[in-house]
Design a protein around this motif. Structure first.
Motif, PDB file in Angstrom:
ATOM      1  N   THR A  64       0.822  -1.215   0.000  1.00 47.39           N
ATOM      2  CA  THR A  64       0.000   0.000   0.000  1.00 47.39           C
ATOM      3  C   THR A  64       0.857   1.266   0.000  1.00 47.39           C
ATOM      4  O   THR A  64       0.674   2.152  -0.840  1.00 47.39           O
ATOM      5  N   THR A  65       1.771   1.346   0.962  1.00 41.44           N
ATOM      6  CA  THR A  65       2.565   2.563   1.163  1.00 41.44           C
ATOM      7  C   THR A  65       3.419   2.851  -0.067  1.00 41.44           C
ATOM      8  O   THR A  65       3.583   4.008  -0.478  1.00 41.44           O
ATOM      9  N   SER A 152       4.665 -10.607   6.192  1.00 37.77           N
ATOM     10  CA  SER A 152       4.749  -9.177   6.436  1.00 37.77           C
ATOM     11  C   SER A 152       3.723  -8.758   7.498  1.00 37.77           C
ATOM     12  O   SER A 152       4.027  -7.952   8.399  1.00 37.77           O
ATOM     13  N   TYR A 207       2.381  -6.908  -6.315  1.00 41.96           N
ATOM     14  CA  TYR A 207       3.624  -6.502  -5.635  1.00 41.96           C
ATOM     15  C   TYR A 207       4.825  -7.119  -6.358  1.00 41.96           C
ATOM     16  O   TYR A 207       5.854  -6.455  -6.562  1.00 41.96           O
ATOM     17  N   LYS A 272      11.709  -5.663   4.958  1.00 39.52           N
ATOM     18  CA  LYS A 272      12.651  -6.265   4.001  1.00 39.52           C
ATOM     19  C   LYS A 272      12.328  -5.884   2.567  1.00 39.52           C
ATOM     20  O   LYS A 272      13.209  -5.733   1.742  1.00 39.52           O
ATOM     21  N   GLY A 273      11.024  -5.819   2.262  1.00 40.28           N
ATOM     22  CA  GLY A 273      10.617  -5.424   0.916  1.00 40.28           C
ATOM     23  C   GLY A 273      11.062  -6.403  -0.156  1.00 40.28           C
ATOM     24  O   GLY A 273      11.546  -5.994  -1.205  1.00 40.28           O
TER      25      GLY A 273
HETATM   26  P1  A3P Z   1       7.829  -6.463   4.271  1.00 41.04           P
HETATM   27  O1  A3P Z   1       7.244  -6.563   5.626  1.00 41.04           O
HETATM   28  O2  A3P Z   1       7.805  -7.785   3.559  1.00 41.04           O
HETATM   29  O3  A3P Z   1       9.172  -5.830   4.225  1.00 41.04           O
HETATM   30  P2  A3P Z   1       1.867  -1.948   3.315  1.00 41.04           P
HETATM   31  O4  A3P Z   1       2.373  -0.640   2.873  1.00 41.04           O
HETATM   32  O5  A3P Z   1       0.714  -2.478   2.531  1.00 41.04           O
HETATM   33  O6  A3P Z   1       1.654  -1.986   4.799  1.00 41.04           O
HETATM   34  O7  A3P Z   1       3.011  -3.015   3.002  1.00 41.04           O
HETATM   35  C1  A3P Z   1       4.237  -3.006   3.695  1.00 41.04           C
HETATM   36  C2  A3P Z   1       5.168  -3.947   2.988  1.00 41.04           C
HETATM   37  O8  A3P Z   1       5.594  -3.346   1.761  1.00 41.04           O
HETATM   38  C3  A3P Z   1       6.434  -4.232   3.794  1.00 41.04           C
HETATM   39  O9  A3P Z   1       6.868  -5.528   3.390  1.00 41.04           O
HETATM   40  C4  A3P Z   1       7.334  -3.128   3.278  1.00 41.04           C
HETATM   41  O10 A3P Z   1       8.706  -3.357   3.515  1.00 41.04           O
HETATM   42  C5  A3P Z   1       7.012  -3.210   1.794  1.00 41.04           C
HETATM   43  N1  A3P Z   1       7.415  -2.009   1.053  1.00 41.04           N
HETATM   44  C6  A3P Z   1       7.161  -0.722   1.346  1.00 41.04           C
HETATM   45  N2  A3P Z   1       7.742   0.089   0.463  1.00 41.04           N
HETATM   46  C7  A3P Z   1       8.391  -0.703  -0.432  1.00 41.04           C
HETATM   47  C8  A3P Z   1       9.197  -0.444  -1.585  1.00 41.04           C
HETATM   48  N3  A3P Z   1       9.460   0.780  -1.986  1.00 41.04           N
HETATM   49  N4  A3P Z   1       9.690  -1.517  -2.251  1.00 41.04           N
HETATM   50  C9  A3P Z   1       9.420  -2.769  -1.843  1.00 41.04           C
HETATM   51  N5  A3P Z   1       8.678  -3.068  -0.764  1.00 41.04           N
HETATM   52  C10 A3P Z   1       8.162  -2.046  -0.054  1.00 41.04           C
END
Ligand code: A3P
Length: 309
Positions: A64-65, A152, A207, A272-273
């Motif tokens: 989402t973010t 996650s 994703y 971790k992403g």
């Molecule tokens: P992980 O916990 O696997 O690292 P949301 O925004 O829906 O809450 O999702 C958060 C997840 O998206 C987390 O995953 C976060 O690290 C990952 N995330 C956020 N920004 C990212 C980016 N720019 N690239 C890859 N993953 C990202």
């Protein structure tokens, strides 16, 4: 954010120390939602979007973010300064959130903003206020493979002291499979948006695709928004929304929600992403059991999820 807003935010964090607790879940039309959402359900359901509003919908922890940051940058021609004007949750209100400060209520923020607004939701399709469909608002849905999504979510539930206690990992897998986590069943969530994507003109993203080729997916979003930006601006947006850059960006990494609400020392929001981190969490037996149940729950659907890239 102005200095005044920063001070009121830190006051709110101080006050939150006493008010924060792990909220119980209350079902709304069968979907478990945190009690502050359930208690304010009528005003959330009554929310009337403007046709120019854009909705970013996801199951929690699907990216989402990341998508919010891409959209905000696209709408501001890749201007990093403007996109650091406030934390994500202020720039792009979280429709149904109603928890005590420092997390601002989505409806309150939206009331103060003029359309076109970008709005975030984790609501399953049937709980999205009907005005979004009636007004033909643009909707971007981001989905993430179940195993990484769950990993996650597990770490998020450990660090976010407003979410229900995750308990041990093994039990968490079963709660996920039974749809007992906040916002309900991952399986129903992704299936319902997938099935309606054409009829409702939803841009359905993965994703894993964003990880594999972020530029391609940024361009897909740009085209969906009927925009056309230069190659340089697109490249700049891809760079600014890389995991590495976002992790260091205080307006995108949720560091403004600090302890006691988000305890980043337990697990950082930008964790971790990666695609495939599930393999570091599932035992072979858990993976087999999960896959068998997955096949049953996803029978008859053709959503092309990938657990590796
Ligand atoms: P992980 O916990 O696997 O690292 P949301 O925004 O829906 O809450 O999702 C958060 C997840 O998206 C987390 O995953 C976060 O690290 C990952 N995330 C956020 N920004 C990212 C980016 N720019 N690239 C890859 N993953 C990202």
């Amino acid at each position: 954010m102005s200095e005044e807003e920063k001070i009121s935010m830190s006051d709110a964090i101080e006050k939150a120390r006493d008010a924060i607790y792990r909220f119980p879940l209350i079902p709304i039309r069968g979907i478990p939602l945190m009690n502050h959402i359930a208690n304010n359900w009528d005003s959330i359901w009554a929310f009337q979007p403007h046709p120019s509003d854009l909705l970013i919908a996801t199951y929690p922890k699907a990216g989402t973010t990341w998508t919010q940051e891409i959209v905000d940058l696209l709408l501001h021609n890749g201007d990093a300064e403007i996109c650091r004007r406030a934390p994500t949750i202020i720039r792009i209100p979280f429709l149904e959130i109603f928890s005590p400060p420092p997390i601002p209520s989505g409806i309150d923020l939206l009331k103060k903003m003029d359309p076109p607004r970008v709005i975030k939701t984790h609501l399953p399709l049937q709980l999205v206020p009907t005005g979004f469909w009636g007004n033909k608002c643009k909707v971007i849905y981001v989905a993430r493979n179940a195993k990484d999504n769950m990993v996650s979510y597990y770490h998020f539930d450990r660090m976010n002291q407003t979410q229900p206690e995750p308990g041990p990992w093994d039990g968490y897998i079963h709660k996920f499979m039974r749809g007992e986590l906040a916002w309900g069943s991952w399986y129903d969530h992704v299936k319902d948006y997938w099935e309606e994507r054409d009829k409702k003109s939803i841009l359905f993203l993965f994703y894993e695709d964003m990880k594999e080729n972020p530029r391609r997916e940024v361009e897909r979003i740009m085209h969906y928004l009927d925009m056309s930006l230069s190659d340089d601006v697109i490249n700049h947006i891809v760079e600014l929304t890389s995991f590495k850059v976002m992790k260091e960006n205080p307006m995108a990494n949720y560091s403004f929600i600090a302890g006691p609400v988000f305890d980043h020392s337990i697990s950082p929001f930008m964790r971790k992403g990666e695609v495939g981190d599930w393999a570091n969490h599932f035992t072979p037996e858990q993976s087999k059991m999960f896959d068998e149940d997955y096949a049953k729950q996803m029978k008859g659907t053709d959503i092309p999820f990938r657990t590796q890239i």
